[in-house]
Design a protein around this motif. Structure first.
Motif, short mmCIF file in Angstrom:
data_model
loop_
_atom_site.label_atom_id
_atom_site.label_comp_id
_atom_site.label_asym_id
_atom_site.label_seq_id
_atom_site.Cartn_x
_atom_site.Cartn_y
_atom_site.Cartn_z
N GLY A 100 0.82 -1.21 0.00
CA GLY A 100 0.00 0.00 0.00
C GLY A 100 0.84 1.25 0.00
N MET A 101 0.30 2.30 0.59
CA MET A 101 0.97 3.59 0.59
C MET A 101 2.16 3.60 1.55
N VAL A 102 3.34 3.80 1.01
CA VAL A 102 4.54 3.88 1.84
C VAL A 102 4.88 5.36 2.04
N PRO A 103 4.96 5.82 3.30
CA PRO A 103 5.25 7.24 3.51
C PRO A 103 6.68 7.61 3.13
N PRO A 104 6.90 8.84 2.67
CA PRO A 104 8.24 9.24 2.19
C PRO A 104 9.36 9.07 3.22
N LEU A 105 9.03 9.24 4.49
CA LEU A 105 10.09 9.12 5.49
C LEU A 105 10.66 7.71 5.56
N GLU A 106 9.91 6.73 4.99
CA GLU A 106 10.42 5.35 4.98
C GLU A 106 11.27 5.04 3.76
N PHE A 107 11.11 5.80 2.68
CA PHE A 107 11.92 5.47 1.50
C PHE A 107 12.85 6.57 1.02
N ILE A 108 12.58 7.82 1.37
CA ILE A 108 13.50 8.90 0.94
C ILE A 108 14.92 8.67 1.49
N PRO A 109 15.04 8.35 2.79
CA PRO A 109 16.41 8.11 3.31
C PRO A 109 17.13 6.97 2.58
N VAL A 110 16.39 5.92 2.22
CA VAL A 110 17.00 4.80 1.49
C VAL A 110 17.39 5.25 0.07
N ALA A 111 16.51 6.02 -0.54
CA ALA A 111 16.82 6.55 -1.88
C ALA A 111 18.06 7.43 -1.81
N GLU A 112 18.19 8.18 -0.74
CA GLU A 112 19.34 9.07 -0.59
C GLU A 112 20.63 8.28 -0.42
N SER A 113 20.60 7.28 0.46
CA SER A 113 21.84 6.56 0.75
C SER A 113 22.24 5.62 -0.39
#
Ligand code: C2E
Ligand code: CA
Ligand code: CA
Ligand code: CA
Length: 279
Positions: A69-82
């Motif tokens: 379902g909907m994954v909030p940005p705080l859960e994937f933005i940091p992973v996308a960044e690193s």
């Protein structure tokens, strides 16, 4: 992760191992999500405190995972960044926003500026200004209708490279906003050096309004400093009428928060654009 070897290595922390595995899986899932276009952009209105009219909006990314379902940005933005995927993700957001603006324009709507969040890490590739210029040109969107939000910490990172791109972005005619202001360590001289057009007071300070005298003192100080430097001020996370009343008294230029609206899909934003008067 190496688990063989000397005895004590066998007693690794299960939680850490879980985290690493989860991170790897998340990274892989992000790659797939980009390929399969599982992202969407929602919009949250910003309202002029004096006129009560819609004056701009913030674009916020959402990941609609087919299973989770909907994954909030705080859960994937940091992973996308690193993992370095943030540039691709950021480019996709810019593209979707410009595409959406062109669609609204084709409906005959009067466009208001849309602000896009850009992470510090996006500047390491060095081409954020080119990505923006290309999307604006392809969708025939005026640069003054786009704003870029960067955090105070982004202004500290890799200063020269970031500074060059910010200058190039601003040269296009795109406005620059400092995001989460008050949580970092930017100085007055930096705000001037980076030629920021406005700042967004972090939600933590908005929440303090009406709760403690400190909150009011802080907001008053930020507003007067910003105005003295020719910058406009947006308060984030406004949830109550009391906060709005105080922000009006303190001459904060714009508010954004659940009091007006949660971030909404483009179709709902269209209704808010038609309504215009939101306070
Ligand atoms: P942010 O830039 O500080 O965005 C504001 C966040 O506060 C959003 O959370 C928004 O939904 C939430 N918010 C707005 N009004 C209220 C309110 O009245 N009360 C409360 N409690 N919250 C409110 P969201 O959408 O979950 O985004 C979280 C963060 O993820 C953003 O914080 C931003 O740092 C990052 N983010 C979101 N979209 C993007 C993107 O496209 N690119 C990048 N690089 N980061 C993004
Ligand atoms: Ca933001
Ligand atoms: Ca914030
Ligand atoms: Ca933020």
């Amino acid at each position: 992760v190496k688990m063989a070897g000397k005895g004590h290595h066998r007693f690794f922390q299960p939680a850490l191992f879980e985290t690493i595995r989860h991170r790897r899986e998340l990274e892989q899932a992000l790659v797939t999500a980009l390929e399969q276009d599982q992202f969407l952009v929602v919009y949250q209105p910003r309202v002029d405190t004096q006129s009560g009219l819609l004056c701009s909006m913030e674009a916020l990314v959402r990941w609609q995972h087919p299973l989770h379902g909907m994954v909030p940005p705080l859960e994937f933005i940091p992973v996308a960044e690193s993992s370095g995927l943030i540039s691709q993700l950021g480019e996709m957001v810019i593209e979707k926003v410009c595409q959406q603006m062109a669609r609204w324009k084709s409906f005959g709507l009067q466009l208001v500026p849309v602000s896009i969040n850009v992470s510090a890490r996006q500047f390491s590739r060095g081409d954020v200004h080119l990505v923006l210029a290309s999307a604006l040109a392809r969708h025939a969107i005026e640069a003054r209708l786009i704003e870029v939000e960067i955090t105070e910490s982004a202004m500290m990172d890799e200063q020269n490279r970031t500074l060059e791109q910010l200058a190039a972005i601003r040269a296009l005619g795109v406005r620059l906003l400092v995001d989460d202001f008050g949580t970092g360590y930017s100085s007055l001289s930096q705000l001037q050096r980076f030629a920021m057009d406005g700042l967004k007071i972090d939600r933590a300070f908005t929440t303090e309004l009406g709760r403690s005298e400190q909150g009011e003192v802080f907001v008053r100080a930020i507003v007067s400093m910003a105005h003295a430097l020719g910058m406009s001020v947006v308060a984030e996370g406004v949830e109550t009428q009391q906060q709005l009343d105080m922000l009006r008294t303190l001459q904060c230029n714009e508010i954004q928060g659940y009091l007006v609206s949660r971030p909404v899909p483009a179709e709902q934003m269209l209704e808010l654009m038609l309504k215009r008067r939101l306070l």
